[in-house]
Structures are given as structure tokens and as C-alpha cells.
Scaffold this motif. Structure first.
Motif: not given
Length: 294
Positions: A120-129, A159-161, A220-223
Motif C-alpha cells: 500500500q505504501i508503494g502504491r499510494w506514495s506517488g507524487r500526484w494530486n 501537476s499529474d492527477i 497556454g497552461i499545460p496539463r
């Protein structure tokens, strides 16, 4: 059932504590055979449970503590400790058998808990919103799922979402496929079709939309990219009676394992109020209600 840290508890610290308690019970199982005497092994086991509760009691829920340490057999052994001092061979054999069985199962339970928490720690620790979309978002938002601009709703830019989809939301959408309201019925069916396509071969993360930096040259604003993931009910999980509460509960179960906060996007006032009360960040969206009717 996966073990989750309580709010404010570091997942890495919990993992360290679980490993420490696991080492203790493994040593107890391997180092204290029948030659120690059944009653001595029983007392050593009860001492281990006290130490385990002292270490883990402030880090995991009471339900997790009961699953790992304070089991039904622990209650049985604790309640009968004063009646198990006999040196008769039959009594010694029964007590040894019960203690050995309990130690074997505690070692296995901690093995599984450590494995699942590390995953779970590995799964949810990504640098995303991270975001959870209430069912109302899929139905009422002006833009449908594949076209929605999530960045301003979450207060981010490029940022990645990552969108978490509790399975109870999928169940609610399934129920709305038969709605008498044409818009509700179409949106539910459309959303389910998108989810079915994304998760045909995986439960996620699955990419909903690629990142787009092509607008940088024109000011423009990147996504960033948008990914989605199904969040299934863990084995033995009992859903809360109110689906809104269940969605919040599932989000809160993930949040302690994530790098940042999870934001709930909803059009329901009751849902946003419940979320904030539970300590979950919520963005209550609204639609123009128009003029008051005559």
C-alpha cells in the motif's frame, strides 16, 4: 483485511512497529518449545500480547488490533490462565497446543499485514494530486468525465492527477442506469462505459488522459496526465449504511498512506459537510440555479 495507520500516524513508522512485533512473536514461537512448560509458554505469550498492544494501540484501529493480537483465542487463554497451572500431562498438552496454534497464526497474520502495508505504501506514495469524485460529479458536472478540467477544481496547474474510484461509486452508477431522468441515465451509462474501457484489463492506475504541454509555446497552461484507479472493498469489509459515508470512509482509509491530501469533489451539500466533519478536504461544487420561479 489490510491494516491502515490511524490519522497522523506515519505509514513507515507503523511498518517498523509491525516488523518489530512480528520479530518478537516469531522468536517466541521458535524459542519456547514444550520443554519450557506449558504454563511458562502461556505467560510468555500473554506478555507478548501486552507489549504488542502497548506498541500498536495508538497506531492502528481497535478492529485491526483485534485482528492481529487480541483474538478470540487470546480471550480464551487469558480467561483460563488461572486454571492452566496443572502439571498433568493432558492439561500440559492442551495448553501447549492452544499456545502453539495461536503463535503460528499470529506469525502468519503479521507476515500478511507487513506485506500488504508495504504494498500500500508503494502504491499510494506517488507524487500526484489525489481526488475522489462523488457520484454526483459524474452526473452533474458540466463536462463529462473525459473532458473535465480537474486542475482548477483541485487548485493545481500542470501537476499529474490521480482519481480514486471507490467501488461503491460504481455500484451507485449502475443503479442510475435505469433512472427515469434521461440526462442522469445517459451520464451513468457513459461513465460506466469509460470505466469499463479503462479497467478492462487492470484495476489501475489506468490513464484517462495524456499530459499536454503543447500549449507552452502559445502561452497556454499545460496539463498533467490524469489517471484513475478502482478501490475495491477489502475482504471482510462491511459497508456503512449511507453511501456518502462509505465514500468518505474509503477515501480516509487511503489518505494516511498517500503523500498529500485527498480532495473530494462533489455537488452534494450533505456529502461535503460530512467530508469536512470527518477531516477530509472537500470542494463543494455548484451550478447556477437561475432566477427564482414565479
Amino acid at each position: 483485511m489490510p491494516v491502515s495507520p490511524l490519522p497522523g500516524v506515519s505509514p513507515d513508522n507503523l511498518l517498523t512497529s509491525l516488523r518489530s512485533v512480528h520479530t518478537d512473536v516469531s522468536n517466541l514461537r521458535g524459542g519456547g518449545g514444550p520443554q519450557r512448560g506449558a504454563y511458562g509458554r502461556l505467560l510468555s505469550y500473554l506478555e507478548w500480547t501486552s507489549n504488542a498492544v502497548r506498541m500498536l494501540g495508538t497506531q492502528i484501529s481497535s478492529a485491526d488490533l483485534e485482528h492481529l493480537v487480541l483474538t478470540r483465542r487470546h480471550e480464551l487463554l487469558l480467561s483460563g490462565v488461572g486454571n492452566m497451572t496443572s502439571i498433568e500431562i493432558e492439561v500440559q498438552r492442551v495448553v501447549n497446543g492452544l499456545v502453539s496454534l495461536e503463535l503460528d497464526q499470529r506469525v502468519d497474520a503479521f507476515n500478511q499485514a507487513i506485506k500488504e502495508l508495504a504494498e500500500q505504501i508503494g502504491r499510494w506514495s506517488g507524487r500526484w494530486n489525489l481526488a475522489v469524485l462523488d457520484t454526483s460529479f459524474y452526473i452533474e458536472h458540466e463536462q463529462k468525465l473525459e473532458e473535465a478540467d480537474f486542475a482548477p477544481l483541485l487548485g493545481v496547474r500542470e501537476s499529474d492527477i490521480h482519481i480514486i474510484v471507490p467501488i461503491v461509486v460504481v455500484d451507485e452508477l449502475d443503479g442510475l442506469k435505469q433512472s427515469k431522468d434521461k440526462h442522469v441515465r445517459w451520464r451513468a451509462r457513459y461513465t460506466l462505459a469509460v470505466l469499463d474501457r479503462l479497467f478492462a484489463r487492470t484495476t489501475g492506475p489506468a490513464r484517462l488522459r495524456e499530459d499536454d504541454f503543447s500549449v507552452l509555446g502559445s502561452g497556454g497552461i499545460p496539463r498533467g496526465q490524469i489517471t484513475m484507479e478502482l478501490l475495491f472493498d477489502p475482504p471482510g469489509h462491511v459497508r456503512l449504511p449511507i453511501n456518502d459515508d462509505e465514500i468518505i470512509d474509503r477515501a480516509l482509509a487511503v489518505e494516511p498512506l498517500a503523500v498529500g491530501q485527498i480532495t473530494l469533489l462533489t455537488y452534494d451539500t450533505g456529502q461535503s459537510t460530512r467530508a469536512r466533519s470527518a477531516g477530509l478536504l472537500a470542494n463543494k461544487l455548484s451550478k447556477d440555479i437561475g432566477d427564482e420561479p414565479d
